[in-house]
Motif scaffolding. Structure first.
Motif, mmCIF file in Angstrom:
data_model
loop_
_atom_site.group_PDB
_atom_site.id
_atom_site.type_symbol
_atom_site.label_atom_id
_atom_site.label_comp_id
_atom_site.label_asym_id
_atom_site.label_seq_id
_atom_site.Cartn_x
_atom_site.Cartn_y
_atom_site.Cartn_z
ATOM 1 N N THR A 74 0.842 -1.202 0.000
ATOM 2 C CA THR A 74 0.000 0.000 0.000
ATOM 3 C C THR A 74 0.873 1.246 0.000
ATOM 4 O O THR A 74 0.621 2.214 -0.728
ATOM 5 C CB THR A 74 -0.924 0.013 1.227
ATOM 6 O OG1 THR A 74 -1.715 -1.184 1.229
ATOM 7 C CG2 THR A 74 -1.840 1.214 1.218
ATOM 8 N N GLU A 75 1.933 1.229 0.806
ATOM 9 C CA GLU A 75 2.858 2.359 0.855
ATOM 10 C C GLU A 75 3.499 2.582 -0.515
ATOM 11 O O GLU A 75 3.633 3.711 -0.982
ATOM 12 C CB GLU A 75 3.946 2.106 1.903
ATOM 13 C CG GLU A 75 3.454 2.104 3.326
ATOM 14 C CD GLU A 75 3.175 3.495 3.858
ATOM 15 O OE1 GLU A 75 3.475 4.483 3.153
ATOM 16 O OE2 GLU A 75 2.656 3.605 4.985
ATOM 17 N N SER A 76 3.913 1.500 -1.156
ATOM 18 C CA SER A 76 4.588 1.614 -2.449
ATOM 19 C C SER A 76 3.679 2.209 -3.504
ATOM 20 O O SER A 76 4.084 3.042 -4.311
ATOM 21 C CB SER A 76 5.073 0.236 -2.912
ATOM 22 O OG SER A 76 5.692 0.313 -4.175
ATOM 23 N N VAL A 77 2.419 1.793 -3.504
ATOM 24 C CA VAL A 77 1.476 2.255 -4.526
ATOM 25 C C VAL A 77 1.031 3.689 -4.273
ATOM 26 O O VAL A 77 0.915 4.491 -5.205
ATOM 27 C CB VAL A 77 0.242 1.322 -4.575
ATOM 28 C CG1 VAL A 77 -0.822 1.880 -5.507
ATOM 29 C CG2 VAL A 77 0.661 -0.068 -5.036
ATOM 30 N N LEU A 78 0.824 4.055 -3.023
ATOM 31 C CA LEU A 78 0.189 5.336 -2.723
ATOM 32 C C LEU A 78 1.146 6.448 -2.303
ATOM 33 O O LEU A 78 0.812 7.616 -2.416
ATOM 34 C CB LEU A 78 -0.858 5.147 -1.628
ATOM 35 C CG LEU A 78 -2.002 4.193 -1.973
ATOM 36 C CD1 LEU A 78 -2.934 4.057 -0.790
ATOM 37 C CD2 LEU A 78 -2.762 4.684 -3.192
ATOM 38 N N ARG A 79 2.308 6.111 -1.780
ATOM 39 C CA ARG A 79 3.227 7.163 -1.326
ATOM 40 C C ARG A 79 4.051 7.670 -2.497
ATOM 41 O O ARG A 79 4.730 6.899 -3.172
ATOM 42 C CB ARG A 79 4.151 6.642 -0.236
ATOM 43 C CG ARG A 79 5.192 7.676 0.206
ATOM 44 C CD ARG A 79 6.027 7.174 1.342
ATOM 45 N NE ARG A 79 5.262 7.093 2.580
ATOM 46 C CZ ARG A 79 5.761 6.689 3.739
ATOM 47 N NH1 ARG A 79 7.016 6.328 3.808
ATOM 48 N NH2 ARG A 79 5.009 6.646 4.816
ATOM 49 N N THR A 80 4.035 8.953 -2.722
ATOM 50 C CA THR A 80 4.802 9.561 -3.800
ATOM 51 C C THR A 80 5.474 10.829 -3.293
ATOM 52 O O THR A 80 5.052 11.428 -2.309
ATOM 53 C CB THR A 80 3.893 9.931 -4.993
ATOM 54 O OG1 THR A 80 2.845 10.780 -4.519
ATOM 55 C CG2 THR A 80 3.322 8.698 -5.641
ATOM 56 N N PRO A 203 8.079 -4.819 -2.256
ATOM 57 C CA PRO A 203 6.749 -4.549 -2.808
ATOM 58 C C PRO A 203 6.817 -4.360 -4.316
ATOM 59 O O PRO A 203 7.914 -4.294 -4.884
ATOM 60 C CB PRO A 203 6.370 -3.238 -2.114
ATOM 61 C CG PRO A 203 7.682 -2.514 -1.991
ATOM 62 C CD PRO A 203 8.714 -3.586 -1.720
ATOM 63 N N PRO A 204 5.685 -4.233 -4.982
ATOM 64 C CA PRO A 204 5.680 -3.986 -6.423
ATOM 65 C C PRO A 204 5.908 -2.511 -6.733
ATOM 66 O O PRO A 204 5.858 -1.666 -5.843
ATOM 67 C CB PRO A 204 4.266 -4.408 -6.840
ATOM 68 C CG PRO A 204 3.444 -4.092 -5.633
ATOM 69 C CD PRO A 204 4.322 -4.361 -4.442
ATOM 70 N N ILE A 205 6.156 -2.221 -8.006
ATOM 71 C CA ILE A 205 6.357 -0.843 -8.447
ATOM 72 C C ILE A 205 4.992 -0.194 -8.682
ATOM 73 O O ILE A 205 4.152 -0.738 -9.392
ATOM 74 C CB ILE A 205 7.196 -0.806 -9.735
ATOM 75 C CG1 ILE A 205 8.577 -1.415 -9.471
ATOM 76 C CG2 ILE A 205 7.335 0.608 -10.272
ATOM 77 C CD1 ILE A 205 9.440 -1.556 -10.707
ATOM 78 N N GLY A 206 4.782 0.968 -8.088
ATOM 79 C CA GLY A 206 3.480 1.635 -8.183
ATOM 80 C C GLY A 206 3.058 1.922 -9.605
ATOM 81 O O GLY A 206 1.869 1.853 -9.938
#
Length: 381
Positions: A74-80, A203-206
């Protein structure tokens, strides 16, 4: 919608109108569409189609379940680091349920989940992070008195498609490593009656998530998948074949210790455990942290986290993979050159000997094998 915004999306407003209200220019929007088209491996001629579909898009519903996980995905996808148009595309999706982001809790949160499922049945996109524990009746992850398996089955039943984000949702991740005490499995082991897209990685790449959602919203279907349910546009090539250090590998230039001179020169990390030759991932292309860097670029070997069971099959992480084909051009140039030189010298010597023998025979008029000497036998003289 649980992201704070000073520009709420009006009823029946399209994405194009909403982005214009947010100050996104047409040029920036088309640039983003072009980037997504390229990321998906589509012809540039399809960029107008992607732009048209996204601009006309009405607010789609997304239900996001967090199961047995650490929340890193979730952090990887949403944090920018900065608001980007990719963030805005995700920002304007109607994220009707996401436990980490929503203000509601307890019964109010459960009511929000049920409301989203009922109102958008057959139309919402289900996003899942975390594995599903099955041992001992699934007691290792329970939310509101229900097991992760129950919650997933209920939410998947009314979903148009399912996106499993991260290694936990993909196959179980570290929870599923031997001996797998919780009986952890991936989403695809539970959901069998509709498409499941696995966005692999720990994690995966956002950006892969963004591109996958853009594809679904544009074409109304999930992108082409590989044998393991991963989008081919992202997981169709090995890190080894895209790595900027591949030239060092081919030249036989390897880091032997993390503090040696080769490490300072940025040489290949294969000898210190890099799993790039066995890992399919877009890390060298998409990069991380707003395309700032990636593990190998920062001097650390790939751990193979986009592959199933990497905790068991890729360990020890700093151990070298066996028998990866390669040709150390510079390291073995002298050996190969010497061998070629020896071969050439042997050829020259053989030619010289043959020439000498021929000349002697000519002078002495010795017979060629199978012929009688001129003038008869020895007793003729």
């Amino acid at each position: 919608m649980y992201f704070p915004t000073s520009h709420p999306w009006a009823e029946n407003e399209t994405l194009g109108a909403y982005l214009a209200k947010r100050g996104v220019s047409r040029r920036d929007f088309l640039t983003f569409c072009g980037q997504m088209t390229a990321a998906l491996g589509l012809a540039s001629a399809l960029t107008p189609r992607v732009a048209k579909a996204l601009a006309a898009l009405k607010r789609p519903s997304v239900v996001w379940l967090s199961l047995q996980e650490c929340t890193g995905c979730t952090e990887s996808v949403l944090r920018t680091a900065e608001p980007t148009i990719g963030d805005l595309v995700l920002d304007v999706v109607s994220l009707d349920f996401q436990e980490n982001l929503m203000a509601a809790a307890g019964r109010a949160a459960e009511a929000a989940l049920q409301d989203a499922i009922v109102k958008n049945r057959g139309q919402y996109l289900l996003v899942v992070t975390g594995s599903v524990p099955l041992n001992d009746g699934g007691i290792y992850t329970t939310i509101g008195g229900r097991t992760a398996k129950e919650i997933l089955e209920e939410a998947a039943k009314g979903a148009a498609a399912v996106v499993a984000i991260g290694a936990c949702a993909h196959w179980g991740n570290i929870q599923a490593a031997r001996p797998n005490p919780t009986g952890a499995v991936g989403v695809g082991d539970i959901v069998k009656d509709k498409p499941v897209v696995n966005i692999a990685g720990c994690p995966p790449i956002g950006d892969v998530v963004t591109a996958t959602i853009v594809h679904y919203l544009t074409f109304g279907r999930v992108p082409a998948l590989d044998y393991d349910g991963r989008p081919l546009f992202a997981y169709g090539a090995r890190i080894h074949d895209q790595c900027p250090k591949r030239a060092n590998f081919d030249a036989g230039q390897f880091v032997e210790r993390f503090d040696d001179e080769a490490a300072r020169k940025g040489w290949c990390l294969y000898h210190v455990g890099c799993k790039g030759p066995a890992t399919y991932s877009p890390c060298p292309i998409f990069l991380w942290n707003t395309r700032t860097s990636w593990p190998i670029g920062a001097g650390h070997p790939c751990l193979g986290c986009t592959e199933r069971h990497f905790w068991d099959t890729m360990t020890p992480f700093y151990g070298r993979l066996p028998n990866v084909a390669g040709f150390g051009v510079e390291r073995y140039a002298d050996t190969i050159g010497a061998a070629l030189a020896v071969g050439a010298a042997a050829g020259v010597a053989a030619h010289a000997i043959a020439t000498g023998v021929h000349q002697i025979r000519q002078r002495r008029k010795l017979p060629v094998m199978g012929q009688k000497p001129e003038g008869g036998g020895r007793g003729d003289n």
